[in-house]
Design an enzyme around this catalytic site. Sequence first.
Site, PDB file in Angstrom:
ATOM      1  N   ASP A 177       0.905  -1.139   0.000  1.00  0.00           N
ATOM      2  CA  ASP A 177       0.000   0.000   0.000  1.00  0.00           C
ATOM      3  C   ASP A 177       0.945   1.190   0.000  1.00  0.00           C
ATOM      4  O   ASP A 177       1.562   1.486   1.028  1.00  0.00           O
ATOM      5  CB  ASP A 177      -0.878   0.012   1.252  1.00  0.00           C
ATOM      6  CG  ASP A 177      -1.881   1.160   1.202  1.00  0.00           C
ATOM      7  OD1 ASP A 177      -1.477   2.274   0.823  1.00  0.00           O
ATOM      8  OD2 ASP A 177      -3.060   0.948   1.522  1.00  0.00           O
ATOM      9  N   HIS A 178       1.100   1.825  -1.141  1.00  0.00           N
ATOM     10  CA  HIS A 178       2.207   2.785  -1.230  1.00  0.00           C
ATOM     11  C   HIS A 178       2.023   3.988  -0.302  1.00  0.00           C
ATOM     12  O   HIS A 178       2.970   4.688  -0.011  1.00  0.00           O
ATOM     13  CB  HIS A 178       2.482   3.208  -2.680  1.00  0.00           C
ATOM     14  CG  HIS A 178       1.530   4.231  -3.217  1.00  0.00           C
ATOM     15  ND1 HIS A 178       0.264   3.912  -3.643  1.00  0.00           N
ATOM     16  CD2 HIS A 178       1.647   5.562  -3.385  1.00  0.00           C
ATOM     17  CE1 HIS A 178      -0.341   5.018  -4.060  1.00  0.00           C
ATOM     18  NE2 HIS A 178       0.474   6.035  -3.919  1.00  0.00           N
ATOM     19  N   HIS A 240      -5.781   2.849   0.918  1.00  0.00           N
ATOM     20  CA  HIS A 240      -5.054   4.014   1.431  1.00  0.00           C
ATOM     21  C   HIS A 240      -5.787   4.751   2.555  1.00  0.00           C
ATOM     22  O   HIS A 240      -5.205   5.076   3.583  1.00  0.00           O
ATOM     23  CB  HIS A 240      -4.768   5.006   0.299  1.00  0.00           C
ATOM     24  CG  HIS A 240      -4.169   4.384  -0.935  1.00  0.00           C
ATOM     25  ND1 HIS A 240      -3.202   3.410  -0.864  1.00  0.00           N
ATOM     26  CD2 HIS A 240      -4.401   4.590  -2.257  1.00  0.00           C
ATOM     27  CE1 HIS A 240      -2.851   3.066  -2.101  1.00  0.00           C
ATOM     28  NE2 HIS A 240      -3.575   3.755  -2.965  1.00  0.00           N
TER      29      HIS A 240
HETATM   30  C1  BG6 Z   1      -3.302   4.543  -6.542  1.00  0.00           C
HETATM   31  C2  BG6 Z   1      -4.600   4.602  -7.291  1.00  0.00           C
HETATM   32  O1  BG6 Z   1      -3.312   3.479  -5.636  1.00  0.00           O
HETATM   33  O2  BG6 Z   1      -3.113   5.756  -5.840  1.00  0.00           O
HETATM   34  C3  BG6 Z   1      -4.627   5.798  -8.215  1.00  0.00           C
HETATM   35  O3  BG6 Z   1      -4.786   3.422  -8.036  1.00  0.00           O
HETATM   36  C4  BG6 Z   1      -4.299   7.060  -7.473  1.00  0.00           C
HETATM   37  O4  BG6 Z   1      -5.886   5.911  -8.858  1.00  0.00           O
HETATM   38  C5  BG6 Z   1      -3.039   6.905  -6.662  1.00  0.00           C
HETATM   39  O5  BG6 Z   1      -4.136   8.094  -8.425  1.00  0.00           O
HETATM   40  C6  BG6 Z   1      -2.794   8.114  -5.787  1.00  0.00           C
HETATM   41  O6  BG6 Z   1      -1.520   8.032  -5.234  1.00  0.00           O
HETATM   42  P1  BG6 Z   1      -0.719   9.310  -4.824  1.00  0.00           P
HETATM   43  O7  BG6 Z   1       0.559   8.787  -4.236  1.00  0.00           O
HETATM   44  O8  BG6 Z   1      -0.500  10.131  -6.071  1.00  0.00           O
HETATM   45  O9  BG6 Z   1      -1.571  10.028  -3.837  1.00  0.00           O
END
Ligand code: BG6
Length: 489
Positions: A177-178, A240
């Site tokens: 989960d980045h 997230h």
């Molecule tokens: C991803 C989603 O997990 O997270 C995307 O699949 C989204 O749709 C992205 O744009 C958002 O990540 P960040 O790091 O740009 O907030």
Amino acid sequence: KENPTSLIVIFGATGDLAKRKLYPSIYRLYKNGSISKNFAVVGVARRPLTNEEFRSNVSKSVSSVANGDGNVEEFSSHFYYHPFDVTSSESYQQLKGLLGDLDSDYETNGNRIFYLAMAPEFFGTIATNLKSEGLTETDGWKRLVIEKPFGHNLPSAKDLNAEIRQAFDESEIYRIDHYLGKEMVQNIEVIRFANALFEPLWNNRYISNIQITSSEVLGVEDRGRYYENSGALRDMVQNHMLQMVALLAMEPPIKLNPEEIRSEKVKVLRAMRKIEQDDVEDYFVRGQYGAGFVDGDQVQGYREGNSVDPNSNTETYVAGKLLIDNFRWAGVPIYIRTGKRMSEKSTKIIVQFKDIPMNLYYNRGEKVDPNLLVINIQPEEGITLHLNAKKSGKDVTTTPIKLDYTNNCIDGINTPEAYERLIYDAMRGDMTNFTHWDEVALSWSFIDEISKAWENTRAFDFPNYESGSMGPKQADGLLEKDGFHWWPL
Ligand code: BG6
């Protein structure tokens, strides 16, 4: 401690994620000496490419982070390409041979990371074949790093989990989960548990509500095919947003190890009040963007996008109210909202404290604002505390002030990319910032009720917010009912 050494096998090596995030992150780890020189990356994908072609693609994708450094060729020389058919056992056998050779060439002690960064429908097949074809038999450790989406709902997540668990133990599975790799998401824990100031107030006696916003300016772009089957709820909330909720609401863990932290997060998810399908309307608002203006340019609505049904019922925006039924949080709403094509790209957590017991300034017609703790996740990284102080001058009148801390102003350097940390953690075997199966299962079971309710009823008002706005009006109503409002970002 020695730097980790390993082979990294990336399935989906020609994909967008690999190019945009994984190669640059591995490069940075290499450049700053966080990983040992004993590593090799094997790129796996369907397209036929030679090692040379692959290496030149890798060099291109790291060029912007390399900033003209002369080590890019040396770095890319660690990369190998294996053209591959997901279902053919011969492909796995060849890959096995290659890994064996590289293990000895690079002295990687048999350590292997299998990184699944391709279409999720193949996750299970790959894991099964890795085991049946003997690629997981190695003298070193083996780890599976797996990208989202982890299933589409609870039943499909369970199936996927059962498949990968046949080949890998839970302690070998790193579910990405980045958001958990982001500097300020990791900082939530430190802000809470390293300060005497906040933790005593961190409960329903002193906090009135919490607001978490993650807004994006970009639309769905060319991901229509994926997004039509996902929507904002599955794409952003299940993972997230709920992870941020868990970190904000968990009890202090006994120790800062992965097991203790995860077990506290799981308790939060267990205490989250399940919303029945019939009640979804009272707690959640969905939206879909129509046409509008972004940075002065006219943009199309979601339904006009590629691979999107012109009558699509898919939500590109979600706002919701969550309740955590435990002693600490009973009665404190946690509002979340996330959406595409909103007016700004921003992720922020706002903790609103309760009003002072009596406003001494009220008789003078002065309204005193509540204290807010704002955790800025992105693009700014830092915290802001909103307080009240005396307005300078002869009279004693109040004025709102802000105490601001911005990470990048102080450190002067860009904090590492989320993926850089996560790859490093996977190599070191630190699972803290990856999601355990129990967390995934609990989040899906919460989300599934909402998605069922939305699948069963058409949203007749779609599109219900303009591109470039802050989302549908109904999202304001969600807070107004409780006497609150969204704080401006
Ligand atoms: C991803 C989603 O997990 O997270 C995307 O699949 C989204 O749709 C992205 O744009 C958002 O990540 P960040 O790091 O740009 O907030």
